[in-house]
Write an enzyme that holds these catalytic residues in place. Sequence first.
Site, PDB file in Angstrom:
ATOM      1  CG  ASP A  17      -1.738   1.158   1.454  1.00 39.37           C
ATOM      2  OD1 ASP A  17      -1.639   2.122   0.662  1.00 39.37           O
ATOM      3  OD2 ASP A  17      -2.531   1.155   2.418  1.00 39.37           O
ATOM      4  N   GLY A  39      -9.784   4.148  -6.029  1.00 34.29           N
ATOM      5  CA  GLY A  39      -8.476   3.518  -6.183  1.00 34.29           C
ATOM      6  C   GLY A  39      -7.413   4.109  -5.271  1.00 34.29           C
ATOM      7  CG  ASP A  41      -7.102  10.429  -6.438  1.00 31.43           C
ATOM      8  OD1 ASP A  41      -6.409  11.081  -5.636  1.00 31.43           O
ATOM      9  OD2 ASP A  41      -7.854  10.954  -7.287  1.00 31.43           O
ATOM     10  CE1 TYR A 130      -9.477   7.566 -15.096  1.00 22.68           C
ATOM     11  CE2 TYR A 130      -7.286   8.478 -15.447  1.00 22.68           C
ATOM     12  CZ  TYR A 130      -8.609   8.641 -15.074  1.00 22.68           C
ATOM     13  OH  TYR A 130      -9.054   9.892 -14.685  1.00 22.68           O
TER      14      TYR A 130
HETATM   15  N1  AR6 Z   1      -1.363   1.461  -2.967  1.00 22.98           N
HETATM   16  C1  AR6 Z   1      -0.793   1.091  -4.136  1.00 22.98           C
HETATM   17  N2  AR6 Z   1      -1.496   0.793  -5.242  1.00 22.98           N
HETATM   18  C2  AR6 Z   1      -2.837   0.864  -5.159  1.00 22.98           C
HETATM   19  C3  AR6 Z   1      -3.526   1.249  -3.984  1.00 22.98           C
HETATM   20  C4  AR6 Z   1      -2.740   1.556  -2.852  1.00 22.98           C
HETATM   21  N3  AR6 Z   1      -3.275   1.932  -1.688  1.00 22.98           N
HETATM   22  N4  AR6 Z   1      -4.870   1.229  -4.240  1.00 22.98           N
HETATM   23  C5  AR6 Z   1      -5.017   0.835  -5.527  1.00 22.98           C
HETATM   24  N5  AR6 Z   1      -3.803   0.608  -6.083  1.00 22.98           N
HETATM   25  P1  AR6 Z   1      -6.263   3.265  -9.884  1.00 22.98           P
HETATM   26  P2  AR6 Z   1      -5.927   4.715 -12.450  1.00 22.98           P
HETATM   27  C6  AR6 Z   1      -3.446   0.185  -7.459  1.00 22.98           C
HETATM   28  O1  AR6 Z   1      -7.601   2.784 -10.310  1.00 22.98           O
HETATM   29  O2  AR6 Z   1      -6.128   3.458 -13.224  1.00 22.98           O
HETATM   30  C7  AR6 Z   1      -9.335   7.275  -9.430  1.00 22.98           C
HETATM   31  O3  AR6 Z   1     -10.720   7.393  -9.249  1.00 22.98           O
HETATM   32  C8  AR6 Z   1      -4.499  -0.445  -8.317  1.00 22.98           C
HETATM   33  O4  AR6 Z   1      -4.653  -1.825  -7.987  1.00 22.98           O
HETATM   34  O5  AR6 Z   1      -6.091   3.776  -8.510  1.00 22.98           O
HETATM   35  O6  AR6 Z   1      -4.796   5.625 -12.859  1.00 22.98           O
HETATM   36  C9  AR6 Z   1      -8.683   8.590  -9.823  1.00 22.98           C
HETATM   37  O7  AR6 Z   1      -9.299   9.688  -9.177  1.00 22.98           O
HETATM   38  C10 AR6 Z   1      -3.884  -0.257  -9.700  1.00 22.98           C
HETATM   39  O8  AR6 Z   1      -2.881  -1.267  -9.954  1.00 22.98           O
HETATM   40  O9  AR6 Z   1      -5.734   4.482 -10.873  1.00 22.98           O
HETATM   41  C11 AR6 Z   1      -8.912   8.617 -11.313  1.00 22.98           C
HETATM   42  O10 AR6 Z   1     -10.200   9.080 -11.629  1.00 22.98           O
HETATM   43  C12 AR6 Z   1      -3.150   1.080  -9.584  1.00 22.98           C
HETATM   44  O11 AR6 Z   1      -3.070   1.351  -8.185  1.00 22.98           O
HETATM   45  C13 AR6 Z   1      -8.777   7.187 -11.707  1.00 22.98           C
HETATM   46  O12 AR6 Z   1      -9.097   6.417 -10.544  1.00 22.98           O
HETATM   47  C14 AR6 Z   1      -3.849   2.239 -10.260  1.00 22.98           C
HETATM   48  O13 AR6 Z   1      -5.259   2.075 -10.168  1.00 22.98           O
HETATM   49  C15 AR6 Z   1      -7.353   6.845 -12.094  1.00 22.98           C
HETATM   50  O14 AR6 Z   1      -7.291   5.513 -12.542  1.00 22.98           O
END
Ligand code: AR6
Length: 183
Positions: A17, A39, A41, A130
Amino acid sequence: MDSVEIRRRRIELTRGDITTQAVDAIANAANEALRGGGGVDGAIHRAAGPGLLDELRDRYPAGTPTGTAVATAAHRLPSRWVLHAVGPVWRGGGHGEAELLDGAYRSCLRLADELRARTLAFPAISMGIYGYPSDEGARIGVEAVARHLGGEGTSLEVVRFVLFSDETYDHFAVALRETDVSD
Ligand code: AR6
């Protein structure tokens, strides 16, 4: 943990994390509005507390375009800064997605240098909500970091990818093995 050295600097992969990482800067996978989301964020905003959203509203009222990043303080997180990067939504690959994802990573690396950060952690930008394909997205991330650490004048000593799932980790491990890290 997999890692490689480039000019006495290091790229590392770890599962976990990103909000618990005690590094100088963590990158966030944000959206153009910079007002939080799901996610990683969402996790970053929850752990940082409401001051993070206040700072984003004050300093970046217009958000930031896809392929760029902006810096804030880390508030209640253990790092010093958060670099809010906006990766592309995957739309099949013919809409400049690769350049935009590379731009998101490179913007964070540039900001980290401006802040004189020595340690930086990245999530797998665009590879969740995304929908960016993990093999290709991992290669773009690792290559952007390897190029940067192989260049002159960076303050960075360790760049760590913090991957949430085993599957994403495995894609980064393959990308790390296949990336040319020779000087
Ligand atoms: N630590 C590390 N990685 C993580 C964590 C964490 N705590 N939580 C999730 N991931 P995503 P995107 C991983 O969806 O695709 C949001 O709503 C997850 O498993 O967080 O760039 C934003 O506001 C995945 O491998 O980001 C945008 O609207 C990776 O982080 C949108 O999502 C990225 O997944 C961005 O989408």
